[in-house]
Design an enzyme around this catalytic site. Structure first.
Site, PDB file in Angstrom:
ATOM      1  N   HIS A 157      -7.547  11.688-111.298  1.00 50.92           N
ATOM      2  CA  HIS A 157      -8.320  11.352-110.093  1.00 50.92           C
ATOM      3  C   HIS A 157      -9.768  11.007-110.426  1.00 50.92           C
ATOM      4  O   HIS A 157     -10.451  10.397-109.616  1.00 50.92           O
ATOM      5  CB  HIS A 157      -8.284  12.528-109.115  1.00 50.92           C
ATOM      6  N   ASP A 365     -17.740   8.017-109.985  1.00 47.47           N
ATOM      7  CA  ASP A 365     -16.706   8.546-109.097  1.00 47.47           C
ATOM      8  C   ASP A 365     -15.398   7.874-109.444  1.00 47.47           C
ATOM      9  O   ASP A 365     -15.359   6.644-109.621  1.00 47.47           O
ATOM     10  CB  ASP A 365     -17.073   8.226-107.636  1.00 47.47           C
TER      11      ASP A 365
HETATM   12  C1  GDG Z   1     -11.751  13.375-106.245  1.00 49.92           C
HETATM   13  C2  GDG Z   1     -12.488  12.344-107.113  1.00 49.92           C
HETATM   14  C3  GDG Z   1     -11.284  10.530-105.916  1.00 49.92           C
HETATM   15  C4  GDG Z   1     -15.645  15.451 -97.397  1.00 49.92           C
HETATM   16  N1  GDG Z   1     -16.404  16.261 -96.619  1.00 49.92           N
HETATM   17  C5  GDG Z   1     -15.593  16.684 -95.644  1.00 49.92           C
HETATM   18  C6  GDG Z   1     -14.323  16.138 -95.834  1.00 49.92           C
HETATM   19  N2  GDG Z   1     -14.388  15.389 -96.914  1.00 49.92           N
HETATM   20  C7  GDG Z   1     -13.255  14.597 -97.419  1.00 49.92           C
HETATM   21  C8  GDG Z   1     -13.566  13.117 -97.392  1.00 49.92           C
HETATM   22  C9  GDG Z   1     -12.582  12.598 -98.426  1.00 49.92           C
HETATM   23  C10 GDG Z   1     -12.502  13.763 -99.419  1.00 49.92           C
HETATM   24  O1  GDG Z   1     -12.982  14.935 -98.751  1.00 49.92           O
HETATM   25  C11 GDG Z   1     -13.414  13.538-100.609  1.00 49.92           C
HETATM   26  O2  GDG Z   1     -12.813  12.579-101.438  1.00 49.92           O
HETATM   27  P1  GDG Z   1     -13.683  11.713-102.443  1.00 49.92           P
HETATM   28  O3  GDG Z   1     -12.787  10.693-103.011  1.00 49.92           O
HETATM   29  O4  GDG Z   1     -14.826  11.108-101.713  1.00 49.92           O
HETATM   30  O5  GDG Z   1     -14.270  12.706-103.534  1.00 49.92           O
HETATM   31  P2  GDG Z   1     -13.765  14.019-104.404  1.00 49.92           P
HETATM   32  O6  GDG Z   1     -13.643  15.221-103.548  1.00 49.92           O
HETATM   33  O7  GDG Z   1     -14.751  14.136-105.509  1.00 49.92           O
HETATM   34  O8  GDG Z   1     -12.322  13.634-104.961  1.00 49.92           O
HETATM   35  C12 GDG Z   1     -12.654  11.051-106.354  1.00 49.92           C
HETATM   36  C13 GDG Z   1     -10.500  11.613-105.195  1.00 49.92           C
HETATM   37  O9  GDG Z   1     -10.440  12.812-105.973  1.00 49.92           O
HETATM   38  C14 GDG Z   1      -9.075  11.153-104.896  1.00 49.92           C
HETATM   39  O10 GDG Z   1      -8.446  10.712-106.052  1.00 49.92           O
HETATM   40  O11 GDG Z   1     -11.494   9.447-105.020  1.00 49.92           O
HETATM   41  O12 GDG Z   1     -13.283  10.075-107.165  1.00 49.92           O
HETATM   42  O13 GDG Z   1     -13.759  12.852-107.521  1.00 49.92           O
HETATM   43  O14 GDG Z   1     -11.318  12.392 -97.887  1.00 49.92           O
HETATM   44  O15 GDG Z   1     -13.395  12.615 -96.093  1.00 49.92           O
HETATM   45  N3  GDG Z   1     -13.270  16.351 -95.012  1.00 49.92           N
HETATM   46  C15 GDG Z   1     -13.499  17.167 -93.937  1.00 49.92           C
HETATM   47  N4  GDG Z   1     -14.717  17.739 -93.700  1.00 49.92           N
HETATM   48  C16 GDG Z   1     -15.784  17.525 -94.509  1.00 49.92           C
HETATM   49  O16 GDG Z   1     -16.886  18.016 -94.256  1.00 49.92           O
HETATM   50  N5  GDG Z   1     -12.495  17.402 -93.090  1.00 49.92           N
END
Ligand code: GDG
Length: 461
Positions: A157, A365
């Site tokens: 990821h 990322d």
């Molecule tokens: C890893 C990789 C890769 C965030 N704050 C809240 C919340 N979120 C949700 C977002 C999004 C998820 O969490 C975060 O996903 P990201 O992709 O932005 O980042 P990572 O957590 O670092 O994830 C990343 C991912 O895995 C998938 O492969 O894209 O690069 O680092 O869905 O919306 N959700 C809620 N409340 C929050 O305050 N409900």
């Protein structure tokens, strides 16, 4: 059809939790496990005096959850230590934050062996095993050593680092050997795959055949790109429904007609939050007309707060936000609303739709799902603009965004100004290309293409 066995550090709850935080990935995987039957295996989230001797299982229809507790020592060495203080910073190009010790490395391998041992009795001979992320790179090697002949796939990821960065990891070869025990490795982007192939060819004298097959450590395997995605239509629907929710109404009222820029990130140094606030400060300095007319809403729920660097980043951010607010605030306007807490998924979707700019500027990322969610949540008649770091995997797909270099504070500030003043026609055009792409490449398409590829690999040992 083969039964699917998914392995990830944490397993998603079967029922929607109070926080409503289940995203597309958990749902997409749950859907397939519930429909076709399967096992979701991982850490229970519990620390007990001794790790579990057998996995605890819990059936829900055709789906079986299987979890293992960790001892404090395992948690410290495997999770906080090697996974979060070595692999995470190093794979995000933060060699300065990488804290390697042999003790933690041994703990990481030990926990992988424990998990493999607890999983083995649950496996059936034609299972399809799908391992997720950097916590479990050696899992296939551990399972193979125990005689496991099933097809095993891995999906990373987070970014795969370039060769010179990877070489700083003292056990880089062991990690890559572990990866090569899989039948299929999935990366988020072409540049991750390129970095991996480069290591195989130049560091260990392996081979990459014209059809992409990797030959290394006496095995052949497939390595390819599978950019993860979101449930695009679902996010759109939730955002549309949330637009008149009490929370969104309150946010709208509180803005008093001002424009809104939104950032949503786990509080993590890879997300470039300090640089982001500085770029916003640049906007306010150089474009005084924006003062009093724009608000930055930065939502940053805390994560991994037991790791020192995460406590540090929290303090730095509080200071930076406080400094910018005290420099520019008026009695009726605060430039930054910095919230150190999470929100329900529905609430976030409504906030995304209300925002004029989605501000996503990680320093590195793997993908960044927030960028994709922001696009999916927009109103097609009046969409906002995405300002996106070139170092997010998502930038390789979302070419309708304003792509920025997060290290170029002034450049990012200029892009914010461009986004805030972009004519409607251009906003619609940019949004449409991104939205159409995300409808074709949603999380279900991602899951299908990965599992189809894993089903079609031929085992060669
Ligand atoms: C890893 C990789 C890769 C965030 N704050 C809240 C919340 N979120 C949700 C977002 C999004 C998820 O969490 C975060 O996903 P990201 O992709 O932005 O980042 P990572 O957590 O670092 O994830 C990343 C991912 O895995 C998938 O492969 O894209 O690069 O680092 O869905 O919306 N959700 C809620 N409340 C929050 O305050 N409900």
């Amino acid at each position: 059809m083969s039964r699917l066995v998914v392995i990830s550090n944490r397993v998603a709850p079967v029922r929607k939790s109070e926080s409503g935080s289940e995203g597309g990935l958990a749902v997409a995987i749950l859907d397939v496990l519930k429909d076709q039957g399967g096992v979701w295996f991982g850490w229970s989230g519990k620390i007990t005096e001794h790790e579990s001797q057998a996995a605890q299982t819990f059936d829900h229809g055709k789906l079986t959850y299987a979890t293992v507790d960790l001892s404090q020592q395992d948690y410290d060495e495997y999770y906080t230590g090697f996974a979060n203080s070595v692999l995470w910073p190093l794979f995000h190009y933060r060699l300065d934050l990488t804290d390697f010790s042999r003790r933690d490395m041994v703990g990481y391998y030990r926990v992988n062996v424990i998990f493999a041992t607890r999983l083995l009795p649950l496996l059936q001979s034609d299972d399809l095993i799908w391992v997720h992320d950097f916590h479990f790179i050696p899992m296939a090697e551990c399972l193979r050593q125990a005689g496991c002949k099933q097809r095993i796939g891995f999906f990373l990821h987070i970014p795969w680092p370039s060769i010179q960065v990877l070489l700083a990891l003292p056990n880089h070869e062991g990690i890559v050997r572990g990866l090569c025990a899989y039948d299929l490795i999935g990366f988020q982007t072409e540049s991750d795959l390129r970095g991996f192939r480069e290591y195989i060819e130049h560091e260990i004298g392996g081979e990459v055949l014209p059809d992409g097959t990797v030959k290394a450590f006496g095995r052949s395997l497939r390595a390819d790109v599978f950019p993860i995605s979101i449930d695009t239509k679902d996010v759109g629907r939730i955002a549309e429904d949330a637009v008149n929710s009490p929370q969104t109404e309150r946010l709208r009222d509180s803005l008093g007609g001002r424009k809104l820029i939104i950032g949503v990130d786990r509080l993590d140094y890879s997300k470039g939050l300090v640089q982001r606030l500085e770029a916003y400060e640049h906007l306010l300095k150089v474009y005084p007309e924006q003062r009093g007319n724009v608000v930055l809403l930065q939502i940053a729920p805390p994560s991994r707060s037991h790791v020192n660097e995460y406590r540090d980043i929290r303090h730095t951010l509080e200071r930076t936000a406080g400094h910018i607010n005290s420099t520019f605030a008026e009695f009726d306007w605060n430039p930054i609303r910095y919230l150190n807490k999470g929100f329900r998924r529905q609430t976030l979707a409504g906030f995304f739709r209300l925002s004029d700019v989605g501000f996503v500027t990680p320093l590195r990322d793997g993908m960044n799902l927030v960028a994709k969610e922001y696009v999916a949540a927009q109103n097609p008649e009046n969409p906002g603009v995405l300002v996106l770091s070139r170092f997010a995997g998502a930038a390789q797909e979302l070419d309708g965004a304003l792509i920025v270099n997060p290290y170029d504070t002034e450049g990012v500030g200029e892009s914010l100004q461009l986004a805030l003043t972009m004519p409607l026609e251009e906003r619609r055009e940019r949004w449409r290309t991104m939205y159409d792409h995300l409808c074709d490449h949603d999380v279900v398409a991602w899951r299908r293409s990965y599992l189809d590829a894993l089903r079609s690999v031929t085992r060669n040992d």
